[in-house]
Design a protein around this motif. Structure first.
Motif, short mmCIF file in Angstrom:
data_model
loop_
_atom_site.label_atom_id
_atom_site.label_comp_id
_atom_site.label_asym_id
_atom_site.label_seq_id
_atom_site.Cartn_x
_atom_site.Cartn_y
_atom_site.Cartn_z
N THR A 157 -23.06 -9.69 -2.78
CA THR A 157 -23.45 -9.37 -1.42
C THR A 157 -22.22 -9.42 -0.54
O THR A 157 -21.27 -10.14 -0.84
N VAL A 158 -22.24 -8.67 0.54
CA VAL A 158 -21.22 -8.80 1.58
C VAL A 158 -21.86 -9.69 2.63
O VAL A 158 -22.92 -9.39 3.14
N THR A 159 -21.25 -10.80 2.87
CA THR A 159 -21.90 -11.80 3.73
C THR A 159 -20.86 -12.71 4.33
O THR A 159 -19.67 -12.62 4.03
N ASN A 160 -21.31 -13.62 5.14
CA ASN A 160 -20.44 -14.63 5.70
C ASN A 160 -19.86 -15.48 4.59
O ASN A 160 -20.51 -15.76 3.59
N ALA A 161 -18.63 -15.90 4.74
CA ALA A 161 -17.95 -16.70 3.71
C ALA A 161 -18.64 -18.04 3.48
O ALA A 161 -18.33 -18.73 2.53
N SER A 162 -19.59 -18.43 4.31
CA SER A 162 -20.27 -19.71 4.13
C SER A 162 -21.16 -19.72 2.88
O SER A 162 -21.62 -20.76 2.47
N LEU A 163 -21.36 -18.57 2.24
CA LEU A 163 -22.14 -18.51 1.01
C LEU A 163 -21.28 -19.00 -0.14
O LEU A 163 -20.95 -18.28 -1.05
N THR B 105 -15.93 -13.11 8.07
CA THR B 105 -17.36 -12.85 8.04
C THR B 105 -17.62 -11.42 7.59
O THR B 105 -16.81 -10.52 7.79
N ASP B 106 -18.77 -11.22 6.98
CA ASP B 106 -19.27 -9.90 6.59
C ASP B 106 -18.25 -9.04 5.85
O ASP B 106 -18.12 -7.86 6.11
N GLY B 107 -17.51 -9.65 4.92
CA GLY B 107 -16.62 -8.90 4.05
C GLY B 107 -15.22 -8.70 4.56
O GLY B 107 -14.39 -8.15 3.83
N GLY B 108 -14.92 -9.12 5.77
CA GLY B 108 -13.58 -8.92 6.31
C GLY B 108 -12.66 -10.11 6.04
O GLY B 108 -13.09 -11.26 6.05
N ASP C 271 -11.49 -8.86 9.25
CA ASP C 271 -12.67 -9.38 9.92
C ASP C 271 -12.69 -8.76 11.32
O ASP C 271 -11.64 -8.51 11.91
N SER C 272 -13.85 -8.56 11.89
CA SER C 272 -13.96 -7.90 13.19
C SER C 272 -13.27 -8.68 14.31
O SER C 272 -12.82 -8.10 15.28
N ILE D 198 -21.43 -2.51 1.22
CA ILE D 198 -20.12 -3.16 1.18
C ILE D 198 -19.12 -2.06 1.48
O ILE D 198 -18.97 -1.12 0.71
N GLY D 199 -18.45 -2.15 2.61
CA GLY D 199 -17.51 -1.11 3.02
C GLY D 199 -16.21 -1.15 2.24
O GLY D 199 -15.86 -2.14 1.61
N THR D 200 -15.47 -0.05 2.30
CA THR D 200 -14.17 0.04 1.64
C THR D 200 -13.25 -1.06 2.14
O THR D 200 -13.11 -1.27 3.34
N GLY D 201 -12.65 -1.80 1.19
CA GLY D 201 -11.74 -2.87 1.55
C GLY D 201 -12.41 -4.19 1.90
O GLY D 201 -11.74 -5.16 2.20
N LYS D 202 -13.73 -4.24 1.83
CA LYS D 202 -14.47 -5.47 2.14
C LYS D 202 -14.65 -6.28 0.86
O LYS D 202 -14.87 -5.73 -0.21
N TYR D 203 -14.58 -7.59 0.99
CA TYR D 203 -14.84 -8.44 -0.16
C TYR D 203 -16.34 -8.62 -0.32
O TYR D 203 -17.11 -8.42 0.62
#
Length: 159
Positions: free
Chosen positions: A66-72, A119-122, A103-104, A48-53
């Motif tokens: 987990t750092v994952t897609n918000a669909s979880l 997605t992925d914590g962004g 998010d990227s 989980i990167g800095t600043g990632k949810y």
């Protein structure tokens, strides 16, 4: 979490440095300067990167994230204040002024923009309605693509 009569003293370095060994009870909260931090375990198979949810890994996860897609289910637990490796224990911020990472695919935005989970914590700028994009915070300064900005986090499941 119920009060069990034991007060754990949390060191400043424990708030900012995840560890490979468990040092506190999962779900323990620490309050500092008006902000709320929660002790969790990164069980997601990715850093989980800095600043990632990060999100709760399941209803019976006992504060595994987990750092994952918000669909979880979108149950945001909090935001990592420093990079948080897989299979590590540590504190995440569940309420307060936090570093936030975009998010990227997100485009830049002005300050004061409502935040939703990408997605992925962004984080991404929230959509027009609550039904399509629940709000988890807002930006405090301009939201720049690919950079870490500041945001106020207020809508965490663990807050």
């Amino acid at each position: 979490m119920a009060y069990d009569g034991i007060v754990n003293i949390v060191k400043d370095e424990d708030i900012s440095t995840p560890h490979s060994d468990q040092r506190y009870q999962l779900g323990s909260k620490h309050f500092k300067n008006g902000y709320v931090y929660v002790y969790v375990y990164n069980d997601g198979g990715a850093n989980i990167g800095t600043g990632k949810y990060c999100v709760i890994k399941g209803a019976a996860s006992n504060c595994s994230v987990t750092v994952t897609n918000a669909s979880l289910a979108g149950w945001m637990a909090g935001v990592a204040q420093t990079t948080f490796a897989t299979a590590y224990y540590g504190f995440i911020m569940s309420r307060g002024l936090s570093l936030i990472s975009t998010d990227s695919g997100e485009v830049s935005a002005a300050s004061g923009v409502d935040l939703s989970l990408g997605t992925d914590g962004g984080f991404v700028a929230a959509g027009a309605t609550f039904s399509t994009a629940p709000r988890f915070g807002f930006t405090m300064n301009s939201f720049v693509t690919g950079a870490t900005s500041k945001g106020w986090i207020f809508n965490s499941i663990l807050a």
